[in-house]
Design an enzyme around this catalytic site. Sequence first.
Site, PDB file in Angstrom:
ATOM      1  CE  LYS A   1      -2.249  -0.699   3.888  1.00 49.65           C
ATOM      2  NZ  LYS A   1      -1.785  -2.037   4.316  1.00 49.65           N
TER       3      LYS A   1
ATOM      4  NE  ARG B   1      -4.308  -0.912  10.179  1.00 50.79           N
ATOM      5  CZ  ARG B   1      -3.293  -0.377   9.520  1.00 50.79           C
ATOM      6  NH1 ARG B   1      -3.388   0.831   9.027  1.00 50.79           N
ATOM      7  NH2 ARG B   1      -2.182  -1.053   9.352  1.00 50.79           N
TER       8      ARG B   1
ATOM      9  NE  ARG C   1       7.073  -2.731   6.346  1.00 53.55           N
ATOM     10  CZ  ARG C   1       5.742  -2.547   6.388  1.00 53.55           C
ATOM     11  NH1 ARG C   1       5.083  -2.251   5.295  1.00 53.55           N
ATOM     12  NH2 ARG C   1       5.099  -2.712   7.512  1.00 53.55           N
TER      13      ARG C   1
ATOM     14  NE  ARG D   1       6.237  -0.305  10.572  1.00 53.76           N
ATOM     15  CZ  ARG D   1       5.075  -0.326   9.904  1.00 53.76           C
ATOM     16  NH1 ARG D   1       5.001   0.226   8.699  1.00 53.76           N
ATOM     17  NH2 ARG D   1       4.029  -0.901  10.415  1.00 53.76           N
TER      18      ARG D   1
ATOM     19  NE  ARG E   1       1.904  -4.783  11.669  1.00 56.47           N
ATOM     20  CZ  ARG E   1       2.899  -4.673  10.811  1.00 56.47           C
ATOM     21  NH1 ARG E   1       4.040  -5.320  11.019  1.00 56.47           N
ATOM     22  NH2 ARG E   1       2.777  -3.920   9.749  1.00 56.47           N
TER      23      ARG E   1
HETATM   24  P1  ADP Z   1       0.993  -1.653   7.976  1.00 53.88           P
HETATM   25  O1  ADP Z   1       0.124  -1.213   6.856  1.00 53.88           O
HETATM   26  O2  ADP Z   1       2.307  -2.142   7.526  1.00 53.88           O
HETATM   27  O3  ADP Z   1       0.328  -2.573   8.948  1.00 53.88           O
HETATM   28  P2  ADP Z   1       0.875   1.038   9.145  1.00 53.88           P
HETATM   29  O4  ADP Z   1       2.096   1.837   9.075  1.00 53.88           O
HETATM   30  O5  ADP Z   1      -0.269   1.391   8.281  1.00 53.88           O
HETATM   31  O6  ADP Z   1       1.367  -0.443   8.903  1.00 53.88           O
HETATM   32  O7  ADP Z   1       0.323   0.990  10.658  1.00 53.88           O
HETATM   33  C1  ADP Z   1       1.147   0.633  11.743  1.00 53.88           C
HETATM   34  C2  ADP Z   1       0.322   0.573  13.022  1.00 53.88           C
HETATM   35  O8  ADP Z   1      -0.280   1.866  13.280  1.00 53.88           O
HETATM   36  C3  ADP Z   1      -0.869  -0.388  13.012  1.00 53.88           C
HETATM   37  O9  ADP Z   1      -0.489  -1.715  13.318  1.00 53.88           O
HETATM   38  C4  ADP Z   1      -1.774   0.250  14.087  1.00 53.88           C
HETATM   39  O10 ADP Z   1      -1.329  -0.053  15.376  1.00 53.88           O
HETATM   40  C5  ADP Z   1      -1.576   1.734  13.852  1.00 53.88           C
HETATM   41  N1  ADP Z   1      -2.582   2.275  12.912  1.00 53.88           N
HETATM   42  C6  ADP Z   1      -2.353   2.812  11.687  1.00 53.88           C
HETATM   43  N2  ADP Z   1      -3.506   3.178  11.080  1.00 53.88           N
HETATM   44  C7  ADP Z   1      -4.510   2.845  11.935  1.00 53.88           C
HETATM   45  C8  ADP Z   1      -5.929   2.933  11.909  1.00 53.88           C
HETATM   46  N3  ADP Z   1      -6.582   3.444  10.844  1.00 53.88           N
HETATM   47  N4  ADP Z   1      -6.628   2.482  12.975  1.00 53.88           N
HETATM   48  C9  ADP Z   1      -6.016   1.983  14.039  1.00 53.88           C
HETATM   49  N5  ADP Z   1      -4.687   1.844  14.144  1.00 53.88           N
HETATM   50  C10 ADP Z   1      -3.931   2.258  13.106  1.00 53.88           C
END
Ligand code: ADP
Length: 206
Positions: free
Chosen positions: A13, A88, A122, A153, A164
């Site tokens: 993404k 999400r 990653r 990360r 996750r």
């Molecule tokens: P990835 O897409 O690789 O899982 P992101 O960078 O989008 O990682 O998100 C990392 C973390 O940030 C998630 O695991 C969550 O804890 C938090 N997070 C990001 N966006 C949201 C969201 N829309 N709602 C709740 N938590 C979020």
Amino acid sequence: MKLIFLGPPGAGKGTQATGVSSHLRVPHISTGDMFRSAIKNQTPTGLEAKRYMDAGQLVPDSVVIAMVKERLAMPDCENGYLLDGFPRTVEQAEALEKFAAPDAVVDIEVPDEMLVDRLTGRRVCATCSGTFHISKLAEEKLCPVCGGELYQRDDDKPATISNRLNVYHEQTAPLIGYYAGLGRLKRIDGNARPEDVFQNILSSLE
Ligand code: ADP
Ligand code: ZN
């Protein structure tokens, strides 16, 4: 154009959103990047988000929704946005319908077996937030784009990854049906060369 990128962690993404947002000239808004920068700056939101992120859990809806609502009200979002990592949960999607309903939702699909390798390999640039896979890096610690420092990360370590993926299947995957029901879903095969994924996304939006 108001766009959402949906898909499991590691689907690509972020990479695709960077290319598509500059092509369409709309801001790329990544809630994960916003939280990581809030943590770095030790803001109240960052301090609250950190414990959820480290555990591979979602940050509470109320916190995320308030943050995104404020961000989308900024002047650079006047002509649209590309949201990466939000919504999400169905609750987040319902909130977004009320303040800035998306025109299209791109779902990038990749099987779970492939995601684990993509996530453990990653690396992220501390300067430009670009993401890279170690198998394609000549120099393990330097960003090939800006020369910044690459790091792994905390939530890309194996113990957190399975959490996750579970959270994705339980809480985020229902959004696929939600947006299909609204007639806005574009399904894209994420298991292809990045440049092909990019072209397929653009074609799906025409
Ligand atoms: P990835 O897409 O690789 O899982 P992101 O960078 O989008 O990682 O998100 C990392 C973390 O940030 C998630 O695991 C969550 O804890 C938090 N997070 C990001 N966006 C949201 C969201 N829309 N709602 C709740 N938590 C979020
Ligand atoms: Zn960089």
